[in-house]
Scaffold this motif. Structure first.
Motif, PDB file in Angstrom:
ATOM      1  N   GLY A 133       0.819  -1.201   0.000  1.00 34.15           N
ATOM      2  CA  GLY A 133       0.000   0.000   0.000  1.00 34.15           C
ATOM      3  C   GLY A 133       0.854   1.252   0.000  1.00 34.15           C
ATOM      4  O   GLY A 133       2.091   1.190  -0.063  1.00 34.15           O
ATOM      5  N   GLY A 134       0.188   2.410   0.109  1.00 35.16           N
ATOM      6  CA  GLY A 134       0.918   3.663   0.004  1.00 35.16           C
ATOM      7  C   GLY A 134       0.842   4.547   1.234  1.00 35.16           C
ATOM      8  O   GLY A 134       1.406   5.645   1.230  1.00 35.16           O
ATOM      9  N   ASP A 135       0.177   4.100   2.297  1.00 34.24           N
ATOM     10  CA  ASP A 135       0.055   4.935   3.491  1.00 34.24           C
ATOM     11  C   ASP A 135       1.286   4.792   4.383  1.00 34.24           C
ATOM     12  O   ASP A 135       2.203   4.018   4.088  1.00 34.24           O
ATOM     13  CB  ASP A 135      -1.234   4.620   4.250  1.00 34.24           C
ATOM     14  CG  ASP A 135      -1.310   3.162   4.713  1.00 34.24           C
ATOM     15  OD1 ASP A 135      -0.260   2.490   4.763  1.00 34.24           O
ATOM     16  OD2 ASP A 135      -2.421   2.700   5.035  1.00 34.24           O
ATOM     17  N   PHE A 136       1.299   5.513   5.491  1.00 33.85           N
ATOM     18  CA  PHE A 136       2.475   5.488   6.364  1.00 33.85           C
ATOM     19  C   PHE A 136       2.749   4.094   6.909  1.00 33.85           C
ATOM     20  O   PHE A 136       3.894   3.626   6.922  1.00 33.85           O
ATOM     21  CB  PHE A 136       2.304   6.465   7.534  1.00 33.85           C
ATOM     22  CG  PHE A 136       3.344   6.282   8.604  1.00 33.85           C
ATOM     23  CD1 PHE A 136       4.651   6.706   8.406  1.00 33.85           C
ATOM     24  CD2 PHE A 136       3.027   5.643   9.805  1.00 33.85           C
ATOM     25  CE1 PHE A 136       5.629   6.505   9.381  1.00 33.85           C
ATOM     26  CE2 PHE A 136       3.996   5.439  10.778  1.00 33.85           C
ATOM     27  CZ  PHE A 136       5.296   5.874  10.573  1.00 33.85           C
ATOM     28  N   GLY A 137       1.697   3.415   7.382  1.00 37.37           N
ATOM     29  CA  GLY A 137       1.882   2.088   7.940  1.00 37.37           C
ATOM     30  C   GLY A 137       2.474   1.125   6.931  1.00 37.37           C
ATOM     31  O   GLY A 137       3.353   0.314   7.259  1.00 37.37           O
TER      32      GLY A 137
END
Length: 301
Positions: A133-137
């Motif tokens: 994915g592309g989020d911080f997590g």
């Protein structure tokens, strides 16, 4: 084997220490609280206060790298994000520097990660080949995995443990949820359609030992049970296991206000399957949620 473990005083690490010791392995645990290691992990477990104590003459057959600040314990401020990265990526980099300098290097390197690497997957079925994915997590996991995979270039068989929601009746998320659900205050999150990929603590420990011992195991592994559930199904099953109704709803907008960016961990989800470890022959003791919850919450039944 003599095994060096980071994160050994955590929920998963303590269980692993017990299981590994029972199998005759010698365990050294790196901890900022070395005086508590024997109490938390077992009398025969050796404490290491700092990686400065990992000398070139030190000899470890395997490393299990689980260290990392809890990702849900505080809002994701810029400072907190840096702490999360330091406790995972920078520690892993320093650890591998020590491995590189060792006269006799460990032959096995197991390192933590999380299914958050996939980001919010919606309803997509996710296996180990699915994109990040592309989020911080997700980026945190991507960078952590990249740092750990350098162990392979040092000659170690390397496995990345992409951990889902680990269920344990004595600690972690399930333990925190038990009281409100026991009082009939259990609530689904938002519309409840987000997927939750979970695993019983006994299966998690058994899978880790399986990967430690399986000589052909390498690469990324989804550490989850084969039957993921939606948040609505999880809420209903937990209420049923505790013989209480679970009728309330935690509105997603309120969670976003209260938790900020971190709310994506609860509002989003991943429908993950443990395809790779099953292909190697691992058989789950608890593939389904309700029997797992019943075992954890009513162990004598």
């Amino acid at each position: 084997m003599h095994i060096l473990m980071t994160g050994g005083t955590g929920l998963i690490g303590r269980r692993l220490c017990v299981a590994l010791t029972a199998k005759g392995h010698t365990i050294t645990v790196l901890s900022r609280r070395p005086q508590q290691v024997k109490q938390l992990c077992g009398e025969n477990v050796r404490p290491m206060a700092s990686l400065d104590e990992y000398y070139p003459d030190s000899r470890f057959d395997a490393v299990i790298n689980l260290a990392g600040e809890p990702i849900v314990d505080a809002r994701w401020t810029a400072r907190r994000k840096q702490q999360l990265r330091q406790s995972r990526i920078e520690l892993t980099e320093v650890l591998l520097q020590k491995v590189h300098q060792a006269k006799v290097r460990p032959q096995i390197f197991l390192s933590g990660s999380a299914i958050g690497v996939y980001g919010d997957g919606g309803d997509a079925l996710l296996n180990e080949q699915s994109p990040a994915g592309g989020d911080f997590g997700a980026q945190l996991c991507v960078d952590w995995e990249a740092a750990a995979m350098r162990a392979a270039s040092l000659g170690a068989r390397t496995c990345i443990l992409r951990t889902g929601l680990v269920l344990d009746g004595t600690g972690g998320m399930l333990h925190k949820m038990r009281l409100p659900f026991s009082l009939g205050l259990g609530a689904r999150i938002g519309n409840g359609r987000q997927w939750m990929s979970w695993v019983h603590i006994e299966d998690y420990v058994a899978m880790t030992l399986f990967l430690l011992e399986h000589e052909s195991a390498a690469g990324c592994f989804n550490m989850v049970a084969p039957e993921a559930v939606t948040n609505r199904e999880f809420t209903q099953s937990l209420g049923k296991a505790l013989h209480r109704p679970a009728l309330f709803v935690a509105p997603a907008p309120m969670l976003k206000i209260a938790m900020g960016e971190m709310s994506t961990l609860l509002i989003g989800g991943q429908h993950v399957v443990p395809a790779k470890i099953q292909s190697l022959g691992y058989a789950f003791r608890f593939p389904s949620l309700l029997p797992a919850l019943t075992d954890l919450l009513h162990p004598s039944s």
